[in-house]
Design an enzyme around this catalytic site. Structure first.
Site, PDB file in Angstrom:
ATOM      1  N   HIS A  38     -66.903  25.842 -19.534  1.00  0.00           N
ATOM      2  CA  HIS A  38     -68.116  26.333 -18.871  1.00  0.00           C
ATOM      3  C   HIS A  38     -67.783  26.834 -17.472  1.00  0.00           C
ATOM      4  O   HIS A  38     -68.236  27.915 -17.052  1.00  0.00           O
ATOM      5  CB  HIS A  38     -69.139  25.190 -18.813  1.00  0.00           C
ATOM      6  CG  HIS A  38     -70.374  25.499 -18.029  1.00  0.00           C
ATOM      7  ND1 HIS A  38     -71.555  25.897 -18.618  1.00  0.00           N
ATOM      8  CD2 HIS A  38     -70.618  25.453 -16.687  1.00  0.00           C
ATOM      9  CE1 HIS A  38     -72.471  26.084 -17.686  1.00  0.00           C
ATOM     10  NE2 HIS A  38     -71.929  25.819 -16.500  1.00  0.00           N
ATOM     11  N   GLU A  39     -67.004  26.059 -16.713  1.00  0.00           N
ATOM     12  CA  GLU A  39     -66.660  26.454 -15.349  1.00  0.00           C
ATOM     13  C   GLU A  39     -65.723  27.665 -15.321  1.00  0.00           C
ATOM     14  O   GLU A  39     -65.872  28.555 -14.472  1.00  0.00           O
ATOM     15  CB  GLU A  39     -66.033  25.271 -14.593  1.00  0.00           C
ATOM     16  CG  GLU A  39     -66.923  24.045 -14.493  1.00  0.00           C
ATOM     17  CD  GLU A  39     -68.288  24.338 -13.901  1.00  0.00           C
ATOM     18  OE1 GLU A  39     -68.410  25.295 -13.098  1.00  0.00           O
ATOM     19  OE2 GLU A  39     -69.249  23.628 -14.238  1.00  0.00           O
ATOM     20  N   GLU A  77     -76.376  30.422 -16.357  1.00  0.00           N
ATOM     21  CA  GLU A  77     -75.958  29.163 -16.975  1.00  0.00           C
ATOM     22  C   GLU A  77     -75.866  29.305 -18.491  1.00  0.00           C
ATOM     23  O   GLU A  77     -74.963  28.747 -19.125  1.00  0.00           O
ATOM     24  CB  GLU A  77     -76.927  28.040 -16.601  1.00  0.00           C
ATOM     25  CG  GLU A  77     -76.733  27.495 -15.204  1.00  0.00           C
ATOM     26  CD  GLU A  77     -75.328  27.006 -14.949  1.00  0.00           C
ATOM     27  OE1 GLU A  77     -74.805  26.216 -15.765  1.00  0.00           O
ATOM     28  OE2 GLU A  77     -74.741  27.423 -13.935  1.00  0.00           O
ATOM     29  N   HIS A 130     -67.785  30.687 -15.748  1.00  0.00           N
ATOM     30  CA  HIS A 130     -68.408  31.106 -14.488  1.00  0.00           C
ATOM     31  C   HIS A 130     -67.456  32.005 -13.703  1.00  0.00           C
ATOM     32  O   HIS A 130     -67.863  33.053 -13.177  1.00  0.00           O
ATOM     33  CB  HIS A 130     -68.746  29.881 -13.631  1.00  0.00           C
ATOM     34  CG  HIS A 130     -70.098  29.291 -13.900  1.00  0.00           C
ATOM     35  ND1 HIS A 130     -71.243  30.054 -13.963  1.00  0.00           N
ATOM     36  CD2 HIS A 130     -70.491  27.995 -14.103  1.00  0.00           C
ATOM     37  CE1 HIS A 130     -72.286  29.252 -14.191  1.00  0.00           C
ATOM     38  NE2 HIS A 130     -71.853  28.013 -14.284  1.00  0.00           N
TER      39      HIS A 130
END
Length: 288
Positions: free
Chosen positions: A140-141, A219, A144
């Protein structure tokens, strides 16, 4: 929410005071639109990009995150290997990897560009998540970073800051001129700056809503990216684990928007969508 809004209001107050002093010295007011736009752009984008350039340093300092240079244990070796593998798959440079002391399950990514980022995880995440769940959070990071979310947020915030400064001064000039009976000097007195201050707070709240809406939108993209890098079921399991933790976060407000956990704020001021919505979106994409 209170801490985030208080920080925003304090930041805008500082910008207003500095902008007011400089614009007054340069003779720029709401009646000199070209000068106002230039100065508002300088202040609006300048602060945003300075914050972006300092984001890694600020994140390390505010959380006490320690960058892993030489892994000291199997967990740190696994962290470095996982981030390296995911970064390569995402087509970005290897980020710095750090651990910070925090009881919550959380992680964040920050940095000025895709090839010079920082990915940090809390000790609470390492102690309370399985490797599969932690792998999904890291994905997930990394998503980003690969999506360029940090630079995009900086650009958006710069635009919003500029409009807040311009609109507050233009509308403030109109109101002050009307209150002063259109006498010469309207828009330059003490009352004008009080009016502009109040308008900056009001317009700033609307700007924050727009910024947080975009944050919530990205997100979902980062969840999809994490699912692509680590596996959809792992991403769902990680979010379900966060639900058990009630999405609590002790990240400083400056970097909370780049964490994995949700916010307890009112929805318009939330940097993250509710966890149940994120899980439902991933499950819906699986069904599709």
């Amino acid at each position: 929410m209170f801490t985030r809004v208080a920080l925003f209001l304090a930041t805008n107050l500082a910008v207003l005071i500095l902008a007011g002093i400089v614009m007054s010295i340069l003779g720029v007011d709401s009646r000199s639109m070209s000068g106002l736009l230039v100065m508002a752009g300088i202040f609006g984008f300048g602060g945003s990009f300075i914050s972006l350039l300092l984001s890694k340093w600020m994140a390390k300092r505010s959380t006490g995150a320690v960058v892993i240079t030489e892994p000291r244990n199997p967990t740190e070796r696994w962290l470095l290997a996982t981030v390296e593998r995911q970064a390569k798959a995402a087509g970005i440079g290897m980020p710095e990897v750090a651990v910070y002391d925090g009881p919550e399950i959380n992680a964040f990514a920050t940095g000025a560009n895709r090839n010079n980022a920082l990915v940090a995880v809390s000790t609470g995440l390492l102690h309370n998540m399985s490797e599969d769940e932690a792998e999904a959070v890291l994905g997930h990071e990394i998503a980003h970073v690969a999506n360029g979310d940090m630079i995009t947020m900086a650009l958006l915030q710069g635009v919003l800051n500029t409009f807040v400064i311009v609109l507050a001064r233009v509308v403030g000039g109109i109101i002050d001129s009307a209150l002063s009976g259109n006498r010469e000097g309207g828009g330059r007195g003490f009352a004008y700056f009080i009016i502009v201050f109040v308008l900056e707070m009001v317009f700033g709240l609307f700007a924050t809503m727009i910024s947080m809406w975009f944050s919530r939108h990205r997100e979902f993209r980062a969840d999809a990216g994490g699912a692509s890098l680590a596996g959809r079921q792992k991403m769902i399991a990680a979010l379900e684990r966060l639900q058990l933790n009630h999405g609590q976060s002790t990240l400083p407000t400056q970097i909370a928007a780049f964490g994995i956990a949700g916010s307890t704020a009112k929805k318009l001021f939330m940097s993250h969508p509710p966890l149940e919505e994120r899980i439902a979106a991933l499950r819906a994409s699986t069904a599709a």
